[in-house]
Design an enzyme around this catalytic site. Structure first.
Site, PDB file in Angstrom:
ATOM      1  N   HIS A   1      21.536 -35.587  -5.774  1.00  0.00           N
ATOM      2  CA  HIS A   1      20.768 -36.164  -4.663  1.00  0.00           C
ATOM      3  C   HIS A   1      19.260 -36.068  -4.883  1.00  0.00           C
ATOM      4  CE1 HIS A   1      24.387 -36.843  -2.337  1.00  0.00           C
ATOM      5  NE2 HIS A   1      24.777 -35.614  -2.644  1.00  0.00           N
TER       6      HIS A   1
ATOM      7  N   TRP B   1      -2.911  -2.689  -1.562  1.00  0.00           N
ATOM      8  CA  TRP B   1      -2.540  -4.067  -1.888  1.00  0.00           C
ATOM      9  C   TRP B   1      -3.307  -4.920  -0.885  1.00  0.00           C
ATOM     10  CZ3 TRP B   1       0.058  -8.424   0.037  1.00  0.00           C
ATOM     11  CH2 TRP B   1       0.642  -9.275  -0.910  1.00  0.00           C
TER      12      TRP B   1
ATOM     13  N   GLU C   1      19.663 -16.767  -6.516  1.00  0.00           N
ATOM     14  CA  GLU C   1      19.189 -15.446  -6.936  1.00  0.00           C
ATOM     15  C   GLU C   1      18.768 -15.452  -8.411  1.00  0.00           C
ATOM     16  OE1 GLU C   1      18.155 -12.910  -5.671  1.00  0.00           O
ATOM     17  OE2 GLU C   1      18.424 -11.258  -7.050  1.00  0.00           O
TER      18      GLU C   1
ATOM     19  N   LYS D   1       6.700  -4.402  -4.014  1.00  0.00           N
ATOM     20  CA  LYS D   1       8.115  -4.057  -3.868  1.00  0.00           C
ATOM     21  C   LYS D   1       8.592  -4.248  -2.436  1.00  0.00           C
ATOM     22  CE  LYS D   1      12.166  -2.555  -4.982  1.00  0.00           C
ATOM     23  NZ  LYS D   1      13.078  -3.597  -5.489  1.00  0.00           N
TER      24      LYS D   1
ATOM     25  N   CYS E   1       0.822  -1.221   0.000  1.00  0.00           N
ATOM     26  CA  CYS E   1       0.000   0.000   0.000  1.00  0.00           C
ATOM     27  C   CYS E   1       0.853   1.267   0.000  1.00  0.00           C
ATOM     28  CB  CYS E   1      -0.886   0.017   1.226  1.00  0.00           C
ATOM     29  SG  CYS E   1      -1.910  -1.439   1.371  1.00  0.00           S
TER      30      CYS E   1
ATOM     31  N   ARG F   1       5.211  -0.066  -6.015  1.00  0.00           N
ATOM     32  CA  ARG F   1       5.172  -0.861  -4.785  1.00  0.00           C
ATOM     33  C   ARG F   1       4.211  -2.037  -4.911  1.00  0.00           C
ATOM     34  NH1 ARG F   1       7.147   2.191  -0.355  1.00  0.00           N
ATOM     35  NH2 ARG F   1       6.014   0.818   1.028  1.00  0.00           N
TER      36      ARG F   1
ATOM     37  N   LYS G   1      15.053 -14.501  -9.692  1.00  0.00           N
ATOM     38  CA  LYS G   1      14.811 -13.431 -10.682  1.00  0.00           C
ATOM     39  C   LYS G   1      13.934 -13.952 -11.805  1.00  0.00           C
ATOM     40  CE  LYS G   1      15.583 -10.559  -9.112  1.00  0.00           C
ATOM     41  NZ  LYS G   1      16.113 -10.417  -7.821  1.00  0.00           N
TER      42      LYS G   1
ATOM     43  N   GLU H   1      10.202 -14.741 -10.605  1.00  0.00           N
ATOM     44  CA  GLU H   1       9.313 -13.651 -10.167  1.00  0.00           C
ATOM     45  C   GLU H   1       8.845 -12.764 -11.307  1.00  0.00           C
ATOM     46  OE1 GLU H   1      10.855 -10.815  -7.305  1.00  0.00           O
ATOM     47  OE2 GLU H   1      12.852 -10.948  -8.153  1.00  0.00           O
TER      48      GLU H   1
ATOM     49  N   ASN I   1      -1.861   2.277   5.899  1.00  0.00           N
ATOM     50  CA  ASN I   1      -0.947   1.160   5.578  1.00  0.00           C
ATOM     51  C   ASN I   1      -0.703   0.407   6.879  1.00  0.00           C
ATOM     52  OD1 ASN I   1      -0.749   2.266   3.071  1.00  0.00           O
ATOM     53  ND2 ASN I   1       1.426   2.788   3.197  1.00  0.00           N
ATOM     54  N   GLY I   2      -0.635  -0.913   6.818  1.00  0.00           N
ATOM     55  CA  GLY I   2      -0.394  -1.693   8.039  1.00  0.00           C
ATOM     56  C   GLY I   2      -1.571  -2.601   8.328  1.00  0.00           C
TER      57      GLY I   2
HETATM   58  C1  AGP Z   1      13.533  -9.570  -5.028  1.00  0.00           C
HETATM   59  O1  AGP Z   1      13.606  -9.450  -6.386  1.00  0.00           O
HETATM   60  C2  AGP Z   1      12.233  -9.515  -4.403  1.00  0.00           C
HETATM   61  N1  AGP Z   1      11.361  -8.580  -4.949  1.00  0.00           N
HETATM   62  C3  AGP Z   1      12.176  -9.768  -2.910  1.00  0.00           C
HETATM   63  O2  AGP Z   1      12.667 -11.053  -2.729  1.00  0.00           O
HETATM   64  C4  AGP Z   1      12.907  -8.803  -1.941  1.00  0.00           C
HETATM   65  O3  AGP Z   1      14.282  -8.914  -2.108  1.00  0.00           O
HETATM   66  C5  AGP Z   1      12.494  -9.146  -0.502  1.00  0.00           C
HETATM   67  O4  AGP Z   1      11.115  -8.956  -0.367  1.00  0.00           O
HETATM   68  C6  AGP Z   1      13.238  -8.342   0.528  1.00  0.00           C
HETATM   69  O5  AGP Z   1      13.031  -6.962   0.375  1.00  0.00           O
HETATM   70  P1  AGP Z   1      13.923  -5.926   1.137  1.00  0.00           P
HETATM   71  O6  AGP Z   1      15.319  -6.055   0.633  1.00  0.00           O
HETATM   72  O7  AGP Z   1      13.319  -4.596   0.812  1.00  0.00           O
HETATM   73  O8  AGP Z   1      13.845  -6.256   2.597  1.00  0.00           O
END
Ligand code: AGP
Length: 607
Positions: free
Chosen positions: A503, A73, A480, A602, A2, A27, A484, A487, A99-100
């Site tokens: 394994h 959101w 990672e 985000k 949000c 976001r 990437k 997502e 927000n929250g």
């Molecule tokens: C990464 O591409 C993601 N969008 C997500 O994993 C992100 O890194 C994670 O939510 C942590 O966010 P932060 O670094 O703002 O704490």
């Protein structure tokens, strides 16, 4: 997640709110709404869907000069028109954006219903709006204060009232809010990006504070009405940094920004002359840090992968036992924090709820806490005892790229800063620092060959299952790379330590399955070559990430993407780049919305 924007001043509020909400879109959100105060009434317009849907039902000629806007959101209740913010009390005079999460929502809802209040939405936010309405007797600030005393949970809120035009009440507990200071106007927002077009002068609200904001004045108090004096600070980000400036997507812009972003991250922190490191944020706790018996790195998602690289770096350079914990697990498993434990929270946004809670848990148990954070003034940055900022500039793309490399650089700096005070020799430190200083330029070299990664991505973009393999420092990079890809392109991908493949996961390999293998020069090179052979024997298509000059690998792999040579502990900073590019171009090829992938936000500010 949000986003909040509020404006009070002399200009029409609506265009400012819409522009601010647009800047908050990154976001992640699923509905949006605004409320404007007008001659004794509050007009609320809201709708499910994108901002463009809301714009179609708004009177864009509105001239009211006080208003609030929100991108939601969904957490409590589906993303519908009714559940969108702002929410109002039953008189319709008060409008609130939030927000929250209000944790005692159910109890408050029952209480309100018993009082004869009809709630129209499924949200916890409406409950808070109705509570403020119950307490309202002509003083909005007082009513907000009273209502917040009844509430448990987290909130960043902005509230307006029909009877008090020209006033916004904002309050914060666990969800960020900043107040933008303009000339004859003020703004309130959950994120600096929303207000940067108007001012870079801000006041960061702290938990437990309430602000009464008018065009001419910001008056801050605690929840108990004790006056608070705040400092006006300058946001270091520029407007240009939050705009596309000719790029198709923020993700690509941020991948390409990495050489400059990492130069900025290193600026003033390393001295190539004597190999020393200067980290102003650690000066006051250096003695305590050096005495650490154990280090715990805690984070989520990409930041967790960076932290895992950090674990290897810390153990190698400092010889202090180090573990990496998912923040969400750490906080709930009664962790052992003894005398001499240092907990480092790694987070781009500094607002990730699990990471912030893990840090709070560690602090409460007596650990020295550090933050490795990008967003200045964020919750984690403010809560940690000490820390080091990334200084890589705003990251708008949901898929984290430059924050990952920035996090690894900062962890490398902290590891060698500490290492020098333990057993790391001056010569070893100097060599490490010189290699680190070369990294931004080397990333620039990789980015000159974007087409190679692009063509691999396009060739395999239709495959629904990918494997990523790496060993040692490149194992976290394999994780990672897989994250990437999944997502932003919605392709299933799994990252593994290469030796683990035999394994179980080797059963997945079939003809033409793309397997990305990080096979750079180093101590485990021969072993990774054997892993490549195991994949190819079973028909997998190997995309190798290799060190420039390695001719042998071209005979083993179907495709090779080269990166420059560096010391093994810093390889993740280079090997991550082709994987970011592969994910980006695969997603573009599949027609995915790269910067706003489905279901993702985000900053994940809820559990
Ligand atoms: C990464 O591409 C993601 N969008 C997500 O994993 C992100 O890194 C994670 O939510 C942590 O966010 P932060 O670094 O703002 O704490």
């Amino acid at each position: 997640m949000c986003g909040i924007i509020g404006y009070v001043g002399n200009r029409p509020a609506l265009p400012i709110l819409i522009e601010g909400m647009r800047r908050l879109e990154y976001r992640g959100y699923d509905s949006a709404g605004v409320a404007l105060v007008d001659q004794g009434t509050v007009g609320v317009t809201k709708s499910a869907g994108r901002l463009s849907v809301l714009e179609q039902i708004l009177d864009l000629t509105a001239t009211q000069t006080t208003g609030i806007g929100h991108t939601r959101w969904a957490t409590h209740g589906a993303p519908t028109d009714v559940n969108a913010h702002p929410h109002q009390d039953c008189t319709g005079k008060i409008a609130l954006i939030h927000n929250g999460i209000i944790e005692n929502e159910r109890a408050l809802r029952t209480y309100l219903q018993q009082q004869g209040v009809t709630l129209t939405s499924e949200t916890d936010t409406e409950v808070l709006a109705q509570m403020i309405g119950r307490f309202y007797e002509g003083d909005l600030e007082h009513a907000v204060r009273q209502a917040l005393h009844e509430v448990s949970g987290t909130y960043g809120i902005a509230v307006i009232c029909a009877d008090e035009p020209g006033v916004i009440i904002a309050a914060r507990k666990g969800s960020p809010l900043i107040i933008g200071i303009g000339k004859g106007e003020h703004l309130v927002a959950s994120d600096a990006a929303a207000i940067l077009a108007h001012t870079s002068q801000v006041v960061y609200m702290d938990d437990g504070e309430i602000a009464r904001i008018t065009a001419d004045q910001v008056r801050m108090t605690t929840l108990d009405a004790t006056p608070v004096t705040k400092k006006i600070e300058e946001v270091e980000w520029s407007l240009e940094q939050i705009e596309l400036t000719g790029y198709d997507h923020f993700m690509l812009k941020e991948i390409c920004e990495q050489p400059a972003a990492l130069e900025n991250c290193l600026r003033g922190r390393i001295d190539l002359g004597d190999g020393s490191i200067h980290l102003g944020g650690l000066v006051d706790c250096t003695r305590e840090l050096t005495r650490a018996k154990r280090i715990i790195l805690t984070a989520c998602g990409t930041a967790w992968h960076a932290a895992l690289v950090g674990e290897y770096l810390f153990e190698e350079l400092t010889r202090i036992p180090t573990e990496t914990e998912y923040a969400s697990e750490f906080r709930y498993r009664n962790p052992i924090i003894d005398d001499g434990t240092v907990v480092i929270a790694v987070s781009q946004s500094g607002e990730t709820a699990d990471t912030a809670a893990a840090l709070a848990e560690a602090k409460q148990r007596g650990a020295l806490t550090l933050g490795v954070v990008n967003v200045v003034g964020s919750t984690i940055a403010r809560a940690a005892d000490a820390g080091v900022y990334l200084h890589v500039g705003p990251e708008i793309g949901v898929a984290s790229t430059k924050a990952f490399t920035g996090q690894v650089v900062v962890l490398a700096l902290i590891a060698s800063y500490l290492g020098r005070r333990k057993h790391l020799s001056a010569t070893a430190a100097e060599q490490f620092i010189s290699a680190l200083a070369r990294i931004p330029h080397q990333i620039g070299e990789i980015l000159e060959h974007v087409d190679a990664a692009k063509s691999v991505a396009q060739r395999y973009a239709d495959r629904e299952n990918w494997l990523y393999l790496g060993r040692g420092y490149n194992y976290p990079v394999a994780l990672e790379g897989a994250l990437k890809l999944k997502e932003i392109s919605y392709i299933h991908a799994e990252g593994l330590p290469a030796a683990e493949m035999k394994h179980g996961p080797i059963a997945l390999i079939h003809e033409g399955m793309p397997v990305v293998v990080i096979a750079t020069a180093g101590t485990q090179y021969d072993k990774i070559i054997s892993n490549i052979a195991q994949v190819r024997t079973r028909g997998g298509s190997v995309i190798a990430i290799a060190t420039e000059g390695d001719r042998q690998i071209a005979e083993q792999a179907d495709h090779v993407l080269y990166v420059p040579d560096t010391v093994e502990p810093l390889q993740p900073l280079l090997t991550a780049i082709p994987l970011q590019l592969i994910a980006y171009y695969a997603a573009v090829h599949r027609g995915c919305n790269v910067d706003k992938p489905r279901n993702l936000a985000k900053s994940v500010t809820v559990e």
